[in-house]
Design a protein around this motif. Structure first.
Motif, short mmCIF file in Angstrom:
data_model
loop_
_atom_site.label_atom_id
_atom_site.label_comp_id
_atom_site.label_asym_id
_atom_site.label_seq_id
_atom_site.Cartn_x
_atom_site.Cartn_y
_atom_site.Cartn_z
N ASP A 101 -38.46 -26.31 -4.50
CA ASP A 101 -37.20 -26.61 -5.18
C ASP A 101 -36.51 -27.81 -4.51
O ASP A 101 -35.96 -28.67 -5.18
CB ASP A 101 -36.26 -25.40 -5.17
CG ASP A 101 -36.71 -24.33 -6.17
OD1 ASP A 101 -37.58 -24.64 -7.02
OD2 ASP A 101 -36.21 -23.20 -6.10
N THR A 165 -45.77 -30.33 -9.78
CA THR A 165 -45.93 -29.46 -10.93
C THR A 165 -47.31 -29.73 -11.54
O THR A 165 -47.91 -30.77 -11.27
CB THR A 165 -44.88 -29.76 -12.02
OG1 THR A 165 -45.05 -31.10 -12.47
CG2 THR A 165 -43.47 -29.56 -11.48
N GLU B 20 -39.52 -26.16 -14.60
CA GLU B 20 -38.45 -25.17 -14.71
C GLU B 20 -38.47 -24.34 -16.00
O GLU B 20 -38.43 -23.11 -15.97
CB GLU B 20 -37.11 -25.90 -14.59
CG GLU B 20 -35.94 -25.00 -14.24
CD GLU B 20 -36.13 -24.29 -12.91
OE1 GLU B 20 -36.58 -24.95 -11.95
OE2 GLU B 20 -35.82 -23.08 -12.83
N ASP B 21 -38.55 -25.03 -17.16
CA ASP B 21 -38.47 -24.31 -18.43
C ASP B 21 -39.68 -23.39 -18.64
O ASP B 21 -39.55 -22.26 -19.09
CB ASP B 21 -38.33 -25.28 -19.61
CG ASP B 21 -39.41 -26.35 -19.61
OD1 ASP B 21 -39.98 -26.63 -18.53
OD2 ASP B 21 -39.70 -26.91 -20.68
N ARG B 23 -41.47 -22.09 -16.26
CA ARG B 23 -41.37 -21.00 -15.28
C ARG B 23 -40.52 -19.85 -15.86
O ARG B 23 -40.90 -18.69 -15.80
CB ARG B 23 -40.73 -21.51 -13.99
CG ARG B 23 -40.62 -20.44 -12.91
CD ARG B 23 -39.60 -20.83 -11.83
NE ARG B 23 -40.14 -21.76 -10.85
CZ ARG B 23 -39.42 -22.24 -9.83
NH1 ARG B 23 -38.18 -21.87 -9.64
NH2 ARG B 23 -39.96 -23.08 -8.98
#
Lengths: 203, 239
Positions: A101, A165, B20-21, B23
């Motif tokens: 993060d 990612t 993020e989305d 996840r």
């Protein structure tokens, strides 16, 4: 939910017979036992700090995140559930998520751009310290990593050690998105089977 | 769990490699996919071993900061009724700017994993409730079958609830490159993958149960197969 299966393989903590396990220490920590937390700190921070530093590269940020992780362990120890995996696994999962993060935050991303040249997809085996982990465990993980295909290993390494990612990994490896997703999964399955881990067990 | 694309997200998820989305969407999916939840726990156990390769002790001074900071950080109350809650009495000591800052960090840090575990616990409770609901259906039928090589498979189906509880027990250990795969077979004898299992498992299958005539268990290469490899290790007629 099936009960966790005992592991034939020691948890990350090199627990000796008769020694208090990380899981016991975490349970005591959850009761506010600072002495137990202190011992747990000594046991797990080499893994936490090593992992965080590997992802963030920046030593000051790494110390800060390591501190956040350990304070989080203290604060949320009451929520640890041994049925969901080992204490070691739980703590390292917190550490990884926090480091990732952080590295994805804007400032860190900018810093990272400057470091791109210095980054390598190779696993930096030389950083292993004999004082904090057993040679046996390091060797076994390394041997198991060698059984992965190159694409599996690189996909996993870029995500786990660099915090990318999977779309970023796909771009860097010039591979298709579904391929990278699948290689991450089947690579981890192969690693799991090679290591004989089940739910990261051992308390 | 029948959509193969969603299923492969267990890998990127445990590596924290989902944007993020995705996840968030996958965590939602996890609440209803027992196989995925099980696989996430297992793959996580393997992924954390990667940290052995980069272990490095932190600077010794960090410990004093952490130990001093925890004196001012209240632990979350336990979720399980009956668990000890003797944490409220903390000694009070002089605060430095550093420990205050650290304490603030700790409080702001609503760790994703803690939430994860909380949700997981809720999920376990929900799964247990769903199982109990299926077992309580007046039309619930139980089928037992031996698994080739050892072990037992049990399926309790309820047409009314369009759900089944599958219990796999004492399965033999598979070679490293093999996995168990569970199937539902429709009246046209077409097998539909329900999911993968690395070993013993208890799970609830919801939907498409009423139209199925049998459950099948096969041994497949790691990662599963689009079609079952026959002969099956177990075949349990449910209709």
């Amino acid at each position: 939910m099936p009960a966790p299966t005992p592991l034939p393989w020691p948890g990350g903590s090199s627990t000796q017979p008769g020694e208090v396990s990380d899981g016991d220490l975490l349970v005591r920590t959850a009761r506010g036992d600072t002495a137990a937390f202190s011992t747990l700190y000594d046991r797990v921070t080499p893994w936490v700090f090593g992992l965080v530093r590997r992802i963030l590269r920046n030593p000051a940020q790494s110390e800060e995140v390591t501190q956040e992780v350990m304070l989080d362990v203290w604060r949320t120890a009451t929520r640890y559930d041994a049925a969901r995996g080992s204490a070691h696994s739980w703590i390292l999962t917190i550490a990884h998520r926090r480091a990732v993060d952080r590295v994805r935050s804007e400032q860190a991303a900018a810093d990272r751009t400057d470091l791109v040249g210095a980054r390598s997809t190779e696993i930096d085996f030389d950083q292993v310290s004999d004082t904090v982990t057993t040679r046996l465990e390091v060797e076994q993980v390394r041997r198991c990593l060698d059984t992965l295909t190159e694409l599996q290993r690189e996909s996993i390494a870029l995500a786990y050690y660099e915090g990318y990612t999977y779309p970023e990994v796909a771009q860097r490896l010039d591979a298709k998105l579904p391929t990278v997703k699948a290689r991450m999964r089947d690579g981890l399955i192969r690693l799991r089977d090679c290591l004989g881990t089940t739910k990261g067990a051992t308390a | 769990m029948t959509e193969p694309d969603v299923h492969t997200l267990t890998g990127p998820y445990v590596l924290d490699a989902l944007p993020e989305d995705e996840r968030a969407r996958f965590e939602q999916h996890l609440t209803e996919c027992g196989f995925c939840t099980n696989e996430v726990a297992e793959l996580r156990g393997a992924a954390v071993k990667l940290a052995t390769q980069v272990a490095t002790p932190p600077p010794p001074a960090l410990k004093a900061d952490v130990m001093s900071a925890i004196e001012h950080i209240r632990q979350l109350p336990p979720l399980v009724p009956g668990a000890t809650d003797e944490v409220s009495r903390r000694r009070f000591s002089r605060r430095s700017v550093l420990t205050l800052a650290a304490a603030a960090l700790g409080v702001a840090a609503s760790g994703g994993i803690a939430i994860d575990q909380y949700r997981d616990k809720q999920e376990v409770i929900q799964a247990n409730e769903r199982m109990a609901a299926v077992l309580a259906e007046p039309d619930a039928r139980t089928v037992h079958g031996a698994v080739k090589g050892g072990g037992q498979a049990t399926v309790v189906t309820s047409a009314d609830a369009d759900a089944a509880v599958v219990v796999l027990r004492d399965l033999p250990r598979l070679p490293a490159n093999r996995t168990w795969q569970l199937w539902m077979i429709d009246p046209n004898r077409t097998a539909h993958s329900v999911g993968l299992a690395s070993g013993d498992l208890t799970t609830v299958v919801e939907g498409s149960v009423t139209g199925s005539v049998a459950f099948g268990l096969t041994v497949e290469p790691t990662g599963g197969s689009p079609e079952p490899t026959l002969p099956a290790a177990a075949l349990l007629p449910t209709a």
